[in-house]
Write a protein that holds these residues in place. Structure first.
Motif, PDB file in Angstrom:
ATOM      1  N   GLY B 131     -17.400 -33.239  34.534  1.00 26.84           N
ATOM      2  CA  GLY B 131     -17.638 -33.603  33.136  1.00 26.84           C
ATOM      3  C   GLY B 131     -18.884 -32.965  32.552  1.00 26.84           C
ATOM      4  O   GLY B 131     -18.906 -32.582  31.384  1.00 26.84           O
ATOM      5  N   ALA B 132     -19.923 -32.830  33.371  1.00 25.69           N
ATOM      6  CA  ALA B 132     -21.197 -32.308  32.857  1.00 25.69           C
ATOM      7  C   ALA B 132     -21.300 -30.789  32.984  1.00 25.69           C
ATOM      8  O   ALA B 132     -22.271 -30.190  32.517  1.00 25.69           O
ATOM      9  N   GLN B 133     -20.310 -30.171  33.622  1.00 28.54           N
ATOM     10  CA  GLN B 133     -20.349 -28.709  33.761  1.00 28.54           C
ATOM     11  C   GLN B 133     -19.775 -28.049  32.515  1.00 28.54           C
ATOM     12  O   GLN B 133     -18.973 -28.644  31.799  1.00 28.54           O
ATOM     13  N   ASP B 134     -20.155 -26.786  32.281  1.00 21.89           N
ATOM     14  CA  ASP B 134     -19.517 -26.072  31.176  1.00 21.89           C
ATOM     15  C   ASP B 134     -18.209 -25.443  31.655  1.00 21.89           C
ATOM     16  O   ASP B 134     -17.895 -25.430  32.842  1.00 21.89           O
ATOM     17  N   THR B 135     -17.446 -24.950  30.700  1.00 25.31           N
ATOM     18  CA  THR B 135     -16.097 -24.453  30.972  1.00 25.31           C
ATOM     19  C   THR B 135     -16.098 -23.334  32.023  1.00 25.31           C
ATOM     20  O   THR B 135     -15.255 -23.320  32.920  1.00 25.31           O
ATOM     21  N   ALA B 136     -17.045 -22.416  31.921  1.00 29.43           N
ATOM     22  CA  ALA B 136     -17.083 -21.287  32.841  1.00 29.43           C
ATOM     23  C   ALA B 136     -17.414 -21.741  34.261  1.00 29.43           C
ATOM     24  O   ALA B 136     -16.838 -21.259  35.241  1.00 29.43           O
ATOM     25  N   GLN B 137     -18.335 -22.719  34.345  1.00 29.36           N
ATOM     26  CA  GLN B 137     -18.801 -23.214  35.639  1.00 29.36           C
ATOM     27  C   GLN B 137     -17.661 -23.898  36.399  1.00 29.36           C
ATOM     28  O   GLN B 137     -17.378 -23.579  37.544  1.00 29.36           O
ATOM     29  N   ARG B 138     -16.998 -24.827  35.732  1.00 28.76           N
ATOM     30  CA  ARG B 138     -15.899 -25.507  36.424  1.00 28.76           C
ATOM     31  C   ARG B 138     -14.684 -24.604  36.564  1.00 28.76           C
ATOM     32  O   ARG B 138     -13.899 -24.747  37.495  1.00 28.76           O
ATOM     33  N   GLY B 139     -14.570 -23.629  35.668  1.00 23.31           N
ATOM     34  CA  GLY B 139     -13.497 -22.641  35.789  1.00 23.31           C
ATOM     35  C   GLY B 139     -13.623 -21.859  37.082  1.00 23.31           C
ATOM     36  O   GLY B 139     -12.627 -21.525  37.732  1.00 23.31           O
TER      37      GLY B 139
END
Lengths: 215, 215
Positions: B131-139
């Motif tokens: 939830g706290a990660q940005d899209t690229a990070q969790r991607g």
């Protein structure tokens, strides 16, 4: 699912190599293993088969740390927040990528059929693609390749009648320290390996229609 | 290696599913395919087997775009810098991860045996982890899981007598546009799929001792 009792025949005790379909379908995460040392010929064969995974430019970024001593398994279990499957398994394979080693020895990955020209070309390809990147950036690329081999490793094991449980939850710094690995390596996962002493959970997956689009 | 002549029996024309060992050993990168449409039941079975790959929390981040129309294959070939294997293959599978879709439907990946509590727990696990990660990070995390399924996909295909060639060299923006995929998806690779019409190159790999350390 409860562990199997001693009167049941473990599903892993097959006398022939499994078909690809059987291996994929019967692979489940197994956390309780039969307490016996691993056949070392089988272990090497599993690693050899995993290393036949493909990689871009044949980079072979994957590396395997194979832990079988009780002391180191105990340390790995601590680094994996105490998860008991680590010490239940007769062997624990840590799968990681080492892009710096890959780059240093790029020539050796050139196909021998291409001769000296192939070795020179391979060096130029790797230097061109990764020379200007920083360690973390190219390390990320190495990790994507290592994850493909991670998949091969689990299936190679199952094909020969062994079971595994892929683990991503562990303290990477501690594992690096326990195995005395360089700072730049990136971890794909930890894989306890042995013969199943429990049934594991049946698969629960999205339908093909849910994950595939047809054009 | 030269393409096989019409008098040779293609190695892919087996009448039984290959064993895991045979499938891994006989998998090679194949760039020239028999010119015939793919059996659609086999195609779905290959995708089903690939989707039995494991993933952390059963996230199943992988998605498959299966392209069989000549027009779209031609566009993909252009996006892959003209590489001819894309249009030679009867089907081309684009493997990517979609972590945003994964997060939106996290509940569906909870094992039904765990009931409503399992669904609630699964939602909490995913929200807590990503939830706290940005899209690229969790991607990026989603991509590592998709690469494991990428390995499964190649072996599932080979096990049923099909051949593939994993490709990483393509213009990701163009492929995204051709397939009308959202900006956040991350690509594992492109996989032309069919029956081999050439032998391919034999494997050249590091020795087990070179890539494995024993502790």
């Amino acid at each position: 699912m409860s562990p199997m009792t001693a009167t049941q025949t473990p599903p892993a005790a097959t006398q022939r190599p499994l078909s690809m379909t059987e291996a994929i379908e019967s692979r489940r995460s197994i956390r309780q293993f039969v307490q016996e040392p691993l056949n070392q010929d089988d272990l090497r064969e599993i690693l050899r088969l995993a290393s036949l995974a493909p990689s871009a430019w044949n980079a072979q970024t994957w590396r395997f740390a194979v832990v079988q001593t009780p002391e180191l398994k105990e340390q790995l279990r601590e680094a994996a927040y105490g998860q008991p499957q680590v010490t239940s398994a007769p062997a624990v394979i840590v799968i990681y990528s080492d892009m710096e080693d890959t780059l240093q020895t790029a020539e050796d990955t050139a196909h021998p059929g291409l001769g000296d020209a192939g070795r020179t070309q391979q060096r130029a390809t790797f230097d061109g693609a990764f020379g200007a990147q920083d360690t973390a950036q190219r390390g990320q690329w190495g990790l994507t390749q290592a994850n493909i081999a991670f998949g091969f490793l689990m299936l190679a094991a199952r094909g020969l009648g062994y079971d595994t449980v892929p683990m991503l939850g562990f303290d990477q710094g501690k594992v690096r320290q326990i195995l005395d690995l360089p700072e730049h390596v990136q971890f794909a996962g930890i894989l306890p390996l042995g013969k199943r002493a429990e049934e594991g959970y049946p698969h629960h997956r999205h339908s093909v229609e849910r994950v595939a689009k047809f054009y």
